[in-house]
Design an enzyme around this catalytic site. Structure first.
Site, mmCIF file in Angstrom:
data_model
loop_
_atom_site.group_PDB
_atom_site.id
_atom_site.type_symbol
_atom_site.label_atom_id
_atom_site.label_comp_id
_atom_site.label_asym_id
_atom_site.label_seq_id
_atom_site.Cartn_x
_atom_site.Cartn_y
_atom_site.Cartn_z
ATOM 1 N N ARG A 143 -68.928 5.268 -21.815
ATOM 2 C CA ARG A 143 -69.054 5.332 -23.412
ATOM 3 C C ARG A 143 -69.919 4.126 -23.879
ATOM 4 O O ARG A 143 -69.445 2.905 -23.774
ATOM 5 C CB ARG A 143 -67.765 5.385 -24.069
ATOM 6 C CG ARG A 143 -67.836 5.675 -25.286
ATOM 7 C CD ARG A 143 -66.267 5.497 -25.872
ATOM 8 N NE ARG A 143 -66.125 4.093 -26.230
ATOM 9 C CZ ARG A 143 -64.965 3.496 -25.947
ATOM 10 N NH1 ARG A 143 -63.849 4.191 -25.521
ATOM 11 N NH2 ARG A 143 -64.896 2.306 -26.396
ATOM 12 N N HIS A 187 -65.530 3.654 -29.567
ATOM 13 C CA HIS A 187 -64.597 4.975 -29.407
ATOM 14 C C HIS A 187 -64.851 5.816 -30.457
ATOM 15 O O HIS A 187 -65.178 6.924 -30.265
ATOM 16 C CB HIS A 187 -63.091 4.419 -29.015
ATOM 17 C CG HIS A 187 -62.198 5.756 -29.324
ATOM 18 N ND1 HIS A 187 -62.174 6.675 -28.175
ATOM 19 C CD2 HIS A 187 -61.259 6.269 -30.250
ATOM 20 C CE1 HIS A 187 -61.177 7.843 -28.782
ATOM 21 N NE2 HIS A 187 -60.614 7.436 -29.795
ATOM 22 N N TYR A 189 -61.931 -5.444 -26.479
ATOM 23 C CA TYR A 189 -61.449 -5.120 -25.199
ATOM 24 C C TYR A 189 -62.217 -5.022 -24.110
ATOM 25 O O TYR A 189 -62.140 -5.046 -22.842
ATOM 26 C CB TYR A 189 -60.637 -3.795 -25.039
ATOM 27 C CG TYR A 189 -61.185 -2.694 -25.747
ATOM 28 C CD1 TYR A 189 -62.040 -2.019 -25.243
ATOM 29 C CD2 TYR A 189 -61.086 -2.355 -27.160
ATOM 30 C CE1 TYR A 189 -62.860 -0.979 -25.583
ATOM 31 C CE2 TYR A 189 -61.653 -1.217 -27.721
ATOM 32 C CZ TYR A 189 -62.554 -0.392 -26.861
ATOM 33 O OH TYR A 189 -63.356 0.563 -27.410
HETATM 34 C C1 LIG Z 1 -52.026 13.390 -27.566
HETATM 35 C C2 LIG Z 1 -53.087 12.526 -28.164
HETATM 36 N N1 LIG Z 1 -52.563 11.164 -28.230
HETATM 37 C C3 LIG Z 1 -53.262 10.043 -28.511
HETATM 38 C C4 LIG Z 1 -54.578 10.481 -29.233
HETATM 39 C C5 LIG Z 1 -55.237 9.376 -29.806
HETATM 40 N N2 LIG Z 1 -56.800 9.220 -29.103
HETATM 41 C C6 LIG Z 1 -57.663 9.766 -29.401
HETATM 42 S S1 LIG Z 1 -58.808 9.553 -28.136
HETATM 43 C C7 LIG Z 1 -57.795 8.691 -27.209
HETATM 44 C C8 LIG Z 1 -58.401 8.394 -25.865
HETATM 45 C C9 LIG Z 1 -58.850 9.267 -25.186
HETATM 46 O O1 LIG Z 1 -59.435 8.746 -24.143
HETATM 47 P P1 LIG Z 1 -60.415 9.655 -22.843
HETATM 48 O O2 LIG Z 1 -59.457 10.901 -22.688
HETATM 49 O O3 LIG Z 1 -60.690 8.846 -21.819
HETATM 50 O O4 LIG Z 1 -61.487 10.307 -23.889
HETATM 51 P P2 LIG Z 1 -62.664 9.390 -24.553
HETATM 52 O O5 LIG Z 1 -62.273 9.049 -25.735
HETATM 53 O O6 LIG Z 1 -62.908 8.237 -23.682
HETATM 54 O O7 LIG Z 1 -63.801 10.350 -24.627
HETATM 55 C C10 LIG Z 1 -56.639 8.566 -27.998
HETATM 56 C C11 LIG Z 1 -55.780 7.858 -27.092
HETATM 57 C C12 LIG Z 1 -54.912 11.622 -29.429
HETATM 58 N N3 LIG Z 1 -55.965 12.284 -30.142
HETATM 59 N N4 LIG Z 1 -54.075 12.805 -28.701
#
Ligand SMILES: Cc1ncc(C[n+]2csc(CCOP(=O)(O)OP(=O)(O)O)c2C)c(N)n1
Ligand SMILES: [Mg+2]
Lengths: 326, 363
Positions: free
Chosen positions: B258, B262, B271
């Site tokens: 990425r 975020h 971080y």
């Molecule tokens: C069940 C849930 N918990 C927390 C969140 C908040 N949240 C949104 S994206 C994210 C991180 C996701 O990481 P990843 O699966 O690696 O996807 P990326 O964002 O890196 O594409 C979090 C903690 C959420 N959307 N859904």
């Protein structure tokens, strides 16, 4: 007394409880290095280290289920759901276990823990970042649901939540996180969970709210005083469950009129329960039907439509005026 | 009772076009020029739209958005290989793939500006709306896969995306398990972009690879250089072919990065280091693909310039379309609560409209 916003006030409460009691640990997604997406856990990792401030894998059920285990073993976990919209993944552990260990073991095993979660709308966020579902948790016996409304009561209540012997769902009105500042004493201050607060006294009508809706309600109540010359008794619920019926019913006994302002939808909301209690205890004192100003029973709209969806000061004003004139 | 080895497992990694533009000719897929150029174009369009949206968010013209810059190969290529009959069950970081599936940039802007209408799409597209609850959509994909099988639909696959963070959620594991047991025609693509907000991949799971998680569920799994369009092409094609021909599910770990925040509400400086980001910029799938096309003699600086200009105007036009949209009806939230009319909702709709009309008569 230093002035601070709600984020800083909750942070202060956590800081102080962690320094007093080394069984208190904080865990959740992004609570350590990132200091929480709203920075509520700022500085905790630096001060208390990785063993007490845990950046967990991304799994709400995991966070909460392990918190239950920690609590059973004598720790006091304060876990974070990044947004209340993701907290539904903990409901099986909450209903099935956290709420039941005490009665299941006839008091041998208890689960003193806190689940912090920002809730509610008004911050132009994506889907699942705007709901108000306190009623969902309030239906579970054995679970306490606390919702502060200002920096000062947020700090006093997070301390109470950490010290409480039972699972506490601590819902933080994210819209109020940085909306205003208030004097918060450095020295310890604790409020009792299960007690509502009479914010100001009045004889003409009782108005009840909690969380983020307290702000528009206070503003409206001030206007009612100015424009209609009526004295409103304003109650901040603070604990949604178990509910403080006495403060509510004593007030309604005095005023004979009541309006409830709730951010959540109308159907099966906390306001419904307040009305039921008024009905149970002080029906004969009422001079007007109790009104509720709530959201609509629709799926929380994306933020493009959220402004009109919340109880607006105008709707609150009209409800109070109509109840006064009934 | 002897103690003996009863299983032995291995995990493969595939890269065909490396970051310097060198090609492994033994593995190189045969792709016609038209497809190569089309895939490249989608990736460039996705990047440009992404960057534009970040700027628009900064200017307050849309709400929070989550950029997918740097991950284009990992999601555009599989989407390009999907047919009309295939199902797309995405998460939230596959913007380019959604464009390939027929979503418009104007719609994406509407979505990021807080209107459900941004999700609207004819059902024939078989493309589900963005799923924000991390991991949840993987189970939906498996259910769709079951239905495809149940109906005896031939040549149909379900493609679902998730991030590295999602692999920690229970839903993800249940989805892989169900898919394995049901032999559902599902292609799981994990965009391992090294971060889940502030949590690095190595703190998400102790496992050396995410691909190896497939083994536990009896599903073929592979780790692929997710910034390598050719490797993504080969792995996705193989997985899609398997699903479409009744061979069951496949799991692909696409190793990517990425490059941006975020979401626009996030500050990655808290971080991760600039050096780490710079290192990954060297592996960016776009220049890599460009080099490959140049090597094949079908691309040059002039063509690149023309494409960039063309895409800029395409995005300009989409932004204009979005900003010219007339105001959407405020009471739309009452329209789709249930499939049947209910008196409560209709009564509340009337109250709502009445309140809108009265406005601030008491203020
Ligand atoms: C069940 C849930 N918990 C927390 C969140 C908040 N949240 C949104 S994206 C994210 C991180 C996701 O990481 P990843 O699966 O690696 O996807 P990326 O964002 O890196 O594409 C979090 C903690 C959420 N959307 N859904
Ligand atoms: Mg990730």
């Amino acid at each position: 007394m230093p002035k601070m916003n709600m984020v800083q006030a909750i942070n202060l409460g956590l800081f102080q409880e962690m320094s007093k009691d080394d069984s208190v640990v904080v865990l959740g997604e992004d609570v350590g290095v990132d200091e929480g997406v709203f920075r509520v856990t700022a500085g905790l990792l630096e001060k208390y280290g990785e063993d007490r401030v845990i950046d967990t894998p991304l799994a709400e059920s995991g966070i909460f289920g392990t918190s239950i285990g920690m609590a059973l073993a004598g720790l006091k976990p304060v876990c974070e759901m990044q947004f209340s919209g993701f907290s539904y993944l903990i409901t099986h552990q909450l209903e099935g276990h956290a709420s039941r260990f005490r009665s299941r073991s006839q008091g041998d095993w208890t689960v003193p823990l806190v689940v912090r979660m920002p809730y509610g709308g008004g911050v132009r966020a994506m889907e699942h970042h705007s709901e108000s579902r306190e009623a969902l948790y309030a239906t579970i016996p054995g679970v306490k649901v606390v919702i502060p409304s200002t920096p000062r009561n947020a700090r006093a209540l997070i301390v109470a939540a950490v010290r409480d012997p039972d699972p506490v769902i601590f819902m933080e009105p994210k819209r109020s996180y940085r909306a205003f500042r208030e004097e918060v004493p450095e020295e310890e201050e604790v409020m009792e969970i299960g007690k509502a607060q009479v914010v100001h006294e009045g004889d003409d009508i009782t108005v009840i709210s909690w969380g983020a809706m307290m702000r528009p309600t206070i503003q409206t109540v001030d206007k009612i005083g100015e424009k209609l010359g009526k004295k409103v008794e304003l109650i901040d619920l603070l604990t949604v469950s178990p509910m403080d019926s006495i403060t509510i019913t004593e007030s309604v006994k005095k005023t004979g009129r009541c309006v409830i302002v709730q951010e959540a939808p109308k159907n099966m909301g906390v306001a419904s329960e307040i009305i039921a209690r008024i009905n149970d205890k002080v029906l004969m004192y009422l001079e007007a039907p109790v009104k509720r100003v709530t959201n609509y029973d629709v799926v929380t709209p994306y933020f493009g439509r959220e402004t009109n969806y919340f109880p607006t000061p105008d709707r609150i004003y009209r409800a109070i005026e109509e109840t006064l004139n009934f | 009772m002897p103690k003996k080895e009863i299983g032995k497992f291995s995990v493969s990694y595939m890269q065909i076009l490396d970051e310097t533009g060198k090609v492994d000719t033994k593995l190189e897929p045969k792709i016609n020029n038209k497809d190569l150029l089309a895939m490249y174009r989608w990736m460039v369009l996705s990047r440009e739209a992404d960057q534009r949206m970040i700027n628009m968010q900064r200017q307050g013209r849309i709400g929070t958005m989550g950029p997918s810059t740097g991950q284009e190969a990992a999601h555009v290529i599989p989407a390009y290989l999907m047919n009309e009959k295939d199902w797309f069950v995405g998460a939230f970081r596959e913007a380019g793939a959604r464009l390939v599936r027929g979503e418009t940039i104007a719609q994406a802007l509407l979505f990021y500006n807080g209107f459900e209408e941004g999700n609207k799409k004819p059902k024939e597209y078989r493309t589900l709306p963005v799923s924000i609850i991390v991991g949840a959509q993987t189970l939906h994909a498996v259910g769709i896969g079951y239905a495809v099988k149940y109906r005896g639909e031939k040549d149909t696959a379900v493609v679902t995306f998730m991030g590295d963070g999602a692999t920690s959620e229970g839903d993800f594991h249940e989805a892989l398990n169900f898919a394995g047991v049901w032999q559902a025609p599902v292609v799981f693509i994990c965009q391992n972009n090294q971060w889940a907000i502030s949590l690095p991949r190595h703190k998400q799971t102790k496992a050396e690879t995410i691909a190896q998680k497939a083994i536990a569920y009896g599903i073929p799994g592979i780790q692929v250089d997710g910034n390598d369009p050719l490797a993504m092409y080969v792995a996705s094609k193989e997985a899609l072919d398997r699903a479409r021909s009744g061979g069951g599910p496949t799991f692909i770990e696409a190793v990517t990065y990425r490059l941006m925040m975020h979401t626009t509400a996030d500050d990655p400086k808290k971080y991760r280091t600039e050096e780490e980001v710079d290192e990954w910029k060297q592996k960016d799938p776009l220049p890599r693909f460009q080099k490959y096309l140049e090597g094949k003699g079908i691309w040059d600086a002039k063509k690149e310039e023309a494409l960039v200009n063309e895409i800029k105007s395409e995005v300009d036009a989409a932004v204009k379309e979005f900003e010219d949209l007339k105001e959407l009806p405020a009471e739309a939230c009452f329209d789709h609560v249930f499939g049947t009319k209910h008196v409560d909702i209709e009564e509340q709709r009337m109250e709502f409209l009445d309140d809108q009309k009265r406005g601030t008569d008491n203020a």
